[in-house]
Design a protein around this motif. Structure first.
Motif, PDB file in Angstrom:
ATOM      1  N   GLY A  78     -30.495  34.152  74.086  1.00  0.00           N
ATOM      2  CA  GLY A  78     -30.105  32.714  74.593  1.00  0.00           C
ATOM      3  C   GLY A  78     -31.194  31.736  75.112  1.00  0.00           C
ATOM      4  N   SER A  79     -31.977  32.530  75.893  1.00  0.00           N
ATOM      5  CA  SER A  79     -33.014  31.743  76.702  1.00  0.00           C
ATOM      6  C   SER A  79     -34.622  32.282  76.564  1.00  0.00           C
ATOM      7  CB  SER A  79     -32.724  31.710  78.076  1.00  0.00           C
ATOM      8  OG  SER A  79     -33.944  31.126  79.121  1.00  0.00           O
ATOM      9  N   LYS A  80     -35.377  31.595  75.757  1.00  0.00           N
ATOM     10  CA  LYS A  80     -36.614  32.104  75.564  1.00  0.00           C
ATOM     11  C   LYS A  80     -37.380  32.383  76.874  1.00  0.00           C
ATOM     12  CE  LYS A  80     -36.777  31.286  70.929  1.00  0.00           C
ATOM     13  NZ  LYS A  80     -36.383  32.180  69.882  1.00  0.00           N
ATOM     14  N   ASP A  81     -37.155  31.328  77.817  1.00  0.00           N
ATOM     15  CA  ASP A  81     -38.042  31.534  78.818  1.00  0.00           C
ATOM     16  C   ASP A  81     -37.291  32.765  79.871  1.00  0.00           C
ATOM     17  OD1 ASP A  81     -39.465  30.840  81.263  1.00  0.00           O
ATOM     18  OD2 ASP A  81     -37.492  30.074  82.283  1.00  0.00           O
ATOM     19  N   TYR A  82     -36.066  33.060  79.772  1.00  0.00           N
ATOM     20  CA  TYR A  82     -35.708  34.218  80.545  1.00  0.00           C
ATOM     21  C   TYR A  82     -36.170  35.443  79.688  1.00  0.00           C
ATOM     22  CZ  TYR A  82     -32.722  38.189  81.451  1.00  0.00           C
ATOM     23  OH  TYR A  82     -32.364  39.513  82.163  1.00  0.00           O
ATOM     24  N   ALA A  83     -36.285  35.551  78.519  1.00  0.00           N
ATOM     25  CA  ALA A  83     -36.687  36.629  77.518  1.00  0.00           C
ATOM     26  C   ALA A  83     -38.349  36.901  78.149  1.00  0.00           C
ATOM     27  CB  ALA A  83     -36.508  36.353  76.195  1.00  0.00           C
ATOM     28  N   LYS A  84     -39.194  35.804  78.153  1.00  0.00           N
ATOM     29  CA  LYS A  84     -40.629  35.857  78.288  1.00  0.00           C
ATOM     30  C   LYS A  84     -40.603  36.408  79.947  1.00  0.00           C
ATOM     31  CE  LYS A  84     -43.328  34.998  75.883  1.00  0.00           C
ATOM     32  NZ  LYS A  84     -44.022  35.403  74.854  1.00  0.00           N
ATOM     33  N   ILE A 134     -43.623  44.616  79.210  1.00  0.00           N
ATOM     34  CA  ILE A 134     -43.483  44.665  77.658  1.00  0.00           C
ATOM     35  C   ILE A 134     -44.453  43.611  76.776  1.00  0.00           C
ATOM     36  CG2 ILE A 134     -41.966  44.384  75.817  1.00  0.00           C
ATOM     37  CD1 ILE A 134     -39.751  45.053  78.201  1.00  0.00           C
ATOM     38  N   PRO A 135     -45.034  44.197  76.189  1.00  0.00           N
ATOM     39  CA  PRO A 135     -46.264  43.499  75.265  1.00  0.00           C
ATOM     40  C   PRO A 135     -45.720  42.205  74.674  1.00  0.00           C
ATOM     41  CG  PRO A 135     -46.066  45.557  74.463  1.00  0.00           C
ATOM     42  CD  PRO A 135     -45.262  45.534  75.516  1.00  0.00           C
ATOM     43  N   THR A 136     -46.321  41.230  74.938  1.00  0.00           N
ATOM     44  CA  THR A 136     -45.798  39.772  74.426  1.00  0.00           C
ATOM     45  C   THR A 136     -47.066  38.789  74.254  1.00  0.00           C
ATOM     46  OG1 THR A 136     -43.885  38.218  74.254  1.00  0.00           O
ATOM     47  CG2 THR A 136     -44.583  38.854  76.413  1.00  0.00           C
ATOM     48  N   ALA A 137     -46.691  37.634  73.712  1.00  0.00           N
ATOM     49  CA  ALA A 137     -47.957  36.660  73.742  1.00  0.00           C
ATOM     50  C   ALA A 137     -47.790  36.094  75.160  1.00  0.00           C
ATOM     51  CB  ALA A 137     -47.499  35.655  72.884  1.00  0.00           C
ATOM     52  N   ARG A 138     -49.002  35.606  75.628  1.00  0.00           N
ATOM     53  CA  ARG A 138     -49.423  34.966  76.826  1.00  0.00           C
ATOM     54  C   ARG A 138     -48.586  33.604  76.816  1.00  0.00           C
ATOM     55  NH1 ARG A 138     -53.655  32.029  79.203  1.00  0.00           N
ATOM     56  NH2 ARG A 138     -54.689  31.710  77.055  1.00  0.00           N
ATOM     57  N   TYR A 139     -47.888  33.258  77.753  1.00  0.00           N
ATOM     58  CA  TYR A 139     -47.143  32.205  77.924  1.00  0.00           C
ATOM     59  C   TYR A 139     -46.929  31.264  79.041  1.00  0.00           C
ATOM     60  CZ  TYR A 139     -43.240  33.469  80.687  1.00  0.00           C
ATOM     61  OH  TYR A 139     -42.495  33.796  81.742  1.00  0.00           O
ATOM     62  N   ARG A 140     -46.456  29.866  79.021  1.00  0.00           N
ATOM     63  CA  ARG A 140     -45.889  29.447  80.328  1.00  0.00           C
ATOM     64  C   ARG A 140     -44.609  28.314  79.814  1.00  0.00           C
ATOM     65  NH1 ARG A 140     -49.922  26.496  84.078  1.00  0.00           N
ATOM     66  NH2 ARG A 140     -48.203  25.711  85.157  1.00  0.00           N
ATOM     67  N   THR A 141     -43.923  28.191  80.754  1.00  0.00           N
ATOM     68  CA  THR A 141     -42.718  27.333  80.288  1.00  0.00           C
ATOM     69  C   THR A 141     -42.778  26.098  81.103  1.00  0.00           C
ATOM     70  OG1 THR A 141     -41.139  29.448  80.234  1.00  0.00           O
ATOM     71  CG2 THR A 141     -40.165  27.290  80.387  1.00  0.00           C
ATOM     72  N   PHE A 142     -42.381  24.963  80.389  1.00  0.00           N
ATOM     73  CA  PHE A 142     -42.577  23.523  81.096  1.00  0.00           C
ATOM     74  C   PHE A 142     -41.140  22.898  80.981  1.00  0.00           C
ATOM     75  CE2 PHE A 142     -46.703  25.109  80.001  1.00  0.00           C
ATOM     76  CZ  PHE A 142     -47.468  24.820  81.341  1.00  0.00           C
ATOM     77  N   THR A 143     -40.750  21.971  81.951  1.00  0.00           N
ATOM     78  CA  THR A 143     -39.646  21.057  81.856  1.00  0.00           C
ATOM     79  C   THR A 143     -40.048  19.941  81.197  1.00  0.00           C
ATOM     80  OG1 THR A 143     -39.898  20.655  84.111  1.00  0.00           O
ATOM     81  CG2 THR A 143     -38.590  22.557  83.626  1.00  0.00           C
ATOM     82  N   ALA A 144     -39.269  18.933  81.116  1.00  0.00           N
ATOM     83  CA  ALA A 144     -39.637  17.552  80.664  1.00  0.00           C
ATOM     84  C   ALA A 144     -40.376  16.834  81.553  1.00  0.00           C
ATOM     85  CB  ALA A 144     -38.293  16.828  80.376  1.00  0.00           C
ATOM     86  N   GLU A 145     -40.308  17.150  82.871  1.00  0.00           N
ATOM     87  CA  GLU A 145     -41.061  16.375  83.954  1.00  0.00           C
ATOM     88  C   GLU A 145     -42.590  16.846  83.927  1.00  0.00           C
ATOM     89  OE1 GLU A 145     -38.250  17.827  84.643  1.00  0.00           O
ATOM     90  OE2 GLU A 145     -37.154  16.011  84.224  1.00  0.00           O
ATOM     91  N   GLN A 146     -42.769  17.996  83.324  1.00  0.00           N
ATOM     92  CA  GLN A 146     -44.200  18.633  83.317  1.00  0.00           C
ATOM     93  C   GLN A 146     -44.981  18.612  81.888  1.00  0.00           C
ATOM     94  OE1 GLN A 146     -42.280  22.371  84.045  1.00  0.00           O
ATOM     95  NE2 GLN A 146     -43.210  22.520  86.292  1.00  0.00           N
ATOM     96  N   TYR A 147     -44.781  17.246  81.493  1.00  0.00           N
ATOM     97  CA  TYR A 147     -45.312  17.055  80.257  1.00  0.00           C
ATOM     98  C   TYR A 147     -47.307  17.320  80.315  1.00  0.00           C
ATOM     99  CZ  TYR A 147     -47.206  14.876  75.992  1.00  0.00           C
ATOM    100  OH  TYR A 147     -47.946  14.566  74.952  1.00  0.00           O
ATOM    101  N   ARG A 148     -47.470  16.675  81.488  1.00  0.00           N
ATOM    102  CA  ARG A 148     -49.136  16.597  81.569  1.00  0.00           C
ATOM    103  C   ARG A 148     -49.363  18.075  81.646  1.00  0.00           C
ATOM    104  NH1 ARG A 148     -51.706  11.870  82.618  1.00  0.00           N
ATOM    105  NH2 ARG A 148     -53.276  13.078  84.076  1.00  0.00           N
ATOM    106  N   GLN A 149     -48.849  18.728  82.819  1.00  0.00           N
ATOM    107  CA  GLN A 149     -49.341  20.022  82.969  1.00  0.00           C
ATOM    108  C   GLN A 149     -49.217  21.110  81.695  1.00  0.00           C
ATOM    109  OE1 GLN A 149     -47.229  18.512  85.166  1.00  0.00           O
ATOM    110  NE2 GLN A 149     -46.709  19.543  86.898  1.00  0.00           N
TER     111      GLN A 149
END
Ligand code: AMP
Ligand code: GLY
Length: 434
Positions: free
Chosen positions: A112-118, A126-141
């Motif tokens: 239900g939540s990709k951010d939670y799963a990552k 657990i091996p998975t692709a490198r990632y970061r999560t961003f909210t709408a306010e963090q478009y620039r980052q």
């Protein structure tokens, strides 16, 4: 035992097809089911009955659970699980005794939540692709992070998006544009949070387990064919076919999957206080022999299940029932030696717009394969009622034999604007011959 299978697609038809083979099942209902589930017969001679309910409307589910004195509820799709069907049953005195096959809303966050799963995968190594999560306010980052990655760019809406929340975009400008659209709510409110991750190069494989929270059984693995066009071209679909077994998922690969992915996932769930009892579907990428998790699903796959059940030896109803007392370790659920190929027939135009309501001819001519109904309806005749219409699953002693059989049997079926991929399993045959 009285069982209700929740859902109405090919996966639910396949699960019901396997469950009716168990002498432990006295009555089986499909809610709402489809013409395929309604055609099934139990070992005691009774017919499976379709019952009218909406899987996401828990009051309508409750009414049927009580009316038909259901002992076990097998949940097919992810939505009711993410919405908390298990929590709902647990919280009500009259429903508490019912065994729900599937996790509660806490466990269902894995899908239900990709951010939670990552975050979960990172926490438990657990091996998975490198990632970061961003909210709408963090478009620039988010754009800065995007620039730090090599194309193609993988953008994922955080919440459920009916399988459409993932964008793989090679062009950096288009990726930024897409990111902005997602953050502005293109995939609904749950998609405003976006996971950006590294692209993993490799071949995908779907691995499934059934778990009682302590023990687990690995079910036959499968390869799904997601794109509409042959040779994996064109837009993504719900799945155009499946093959099991998958030649590159050999003993050495599966050992890595078990040690690096399955065991740490169950350990993590348990340590996080999650009593997970149900199916877990690990969507994996095989990167040069090393498995990485692309996604978790908290249910079986569709159309993978239509291949998996045809290779499953053992009593699925008994195995599901064992989740109640956590005695899955005593059950036998193993893969047969056969090969299975599933080819999905869709409505022309799918996954975009398509017409439905066309008569399906030739179903009675199929004698050497199983036809699982995905999107059909039945009045006087069986008619198309969805994008994915039916799945033809055939079994054989080799992949080649199963494949030939599936296509031959499928050729007896016809309806207006019918389309299917003609290359299901071809890549694996080429891989074996190399
Ligand atoms: P999903 O809707 O989550 O099943 O994702 C759709 C598809 O996107 C997957 O089946 C993969 O083919 C692809 N995909 C998702 N994440 C990645 C990734 N990190 N690298 C490569 N392909 C990916
Ligand atoms: N076939 C992929 C899925 O069920 O999500």
């Amino acid at each position: 035992m009285k069982v209700l299978v929740l859902g109405s697609g090919g996966r639910e038809h396949a699960l019901a097809w396997k469950l009716v083979q168990s002498p432990l099942v006295d009555e089986l209902y499909a809610g709402p089911g489809n013409p395929g589930t309604a055609s099934l017969i139990l070992t005691n001679g009774k017919h499976v009955q379709n019952i009218a309910l909406f899987p996401n409307d828990f009051q309508s589910v409750k009414k049927m659970l009580l009316q038909y004195h259901i002992d076990m509820l097998v949940v097919g799709p992810e939505e009711p699980l993410v919405l908390g069907i298990k929590d709902f049953c647990r919280e009500q005195e009259e429903l508490r005794h019912i065994l729900v096959i599937g996790p509660d809303s806490k466990g269902a966050r894995l899908e239900g939540s990709k951010d939670y799963a990552k975050g979960f995968m990172t926490a438990w190594g657990i091996p998975t692709a490198r990632y970061r999560t961003f909210t709408a306010e963090q478009y620039r980052q988010a754009c800065i992070f995007l620039d730090s990655l090599n194309p193609p760019y993988v953008l994922k809406a955080d919440g459920l998006a009916a399988g459409k929340g993932v964008v793989v975009e090679p062009n950096p400008q288009k990726a930024r544009h897409c990111l902005k659209e997602m953050m502005e709510g293109r995939f609904g409110p749950a998609g405003k949070k976006v996971v950006i991750e590294e692209f993993l190069q490799g071949t995908e494989v779907s691995v499934f387990i059934l778990t009682d929270g302590i023990h687990y059984k690995i079910l036959p693995e499968a390869k799904d064919y997601k794109r509409i066009g042959e040779h994996d071209l064109g837009p993504n679909t719900g799945g155009m076919g499946a093959v099991s077994p998958v030649c590159f998922a050999d003993a050495a690969f599966m050992k890595k999957v078990e040690e690096r992915i399955i065991k740490p996932t169950l350990e993590g769930l348990s340590r996080e206080g999650c009593d997970y009892r149900g199916f877990i579907f690990f969507g994996l990428m095989n990167c040069k022999g090393e498995p990485y998790v692309i996604e978790y699903n908290v249910r079986m796959g569709d159309p993978e299940t239509e291949s998996v059940v045809m290779r499953l030896a053992g009593d699925l109803a008994s195995a599901c029932m064992s989740l109640k007392n956590r005695t899955l370790g005593e059950e036998t659920l193993v893969a047969k030696n056969n090969h299975c190929v599933t080819v999905v027939g869709v409505s022309g135009g799918y996954p975009d717009t398509y017409s439905k309501g066309y008569v399906i001819k030739g179903l009675e001519k199929v004698r050497d394969a199983t036809v699982f109904h995905m999107g059909t309806t039945s009045a006087q005749e069986t008619m198309t009622a969805g994008g994915r219409v039916l799945a033809v699953s055939a079994s054989g002693s080799t992949l080649k034999a199963a494949r030939e059989k599936a296509y031959r049997q499928l050729s007896y079926i016809s309806y207006r604007n019918m389309y299917y991929r003609k290359d299901i399993g071809e890549d694996l045959i080429n891989m074996i011959n190399k």
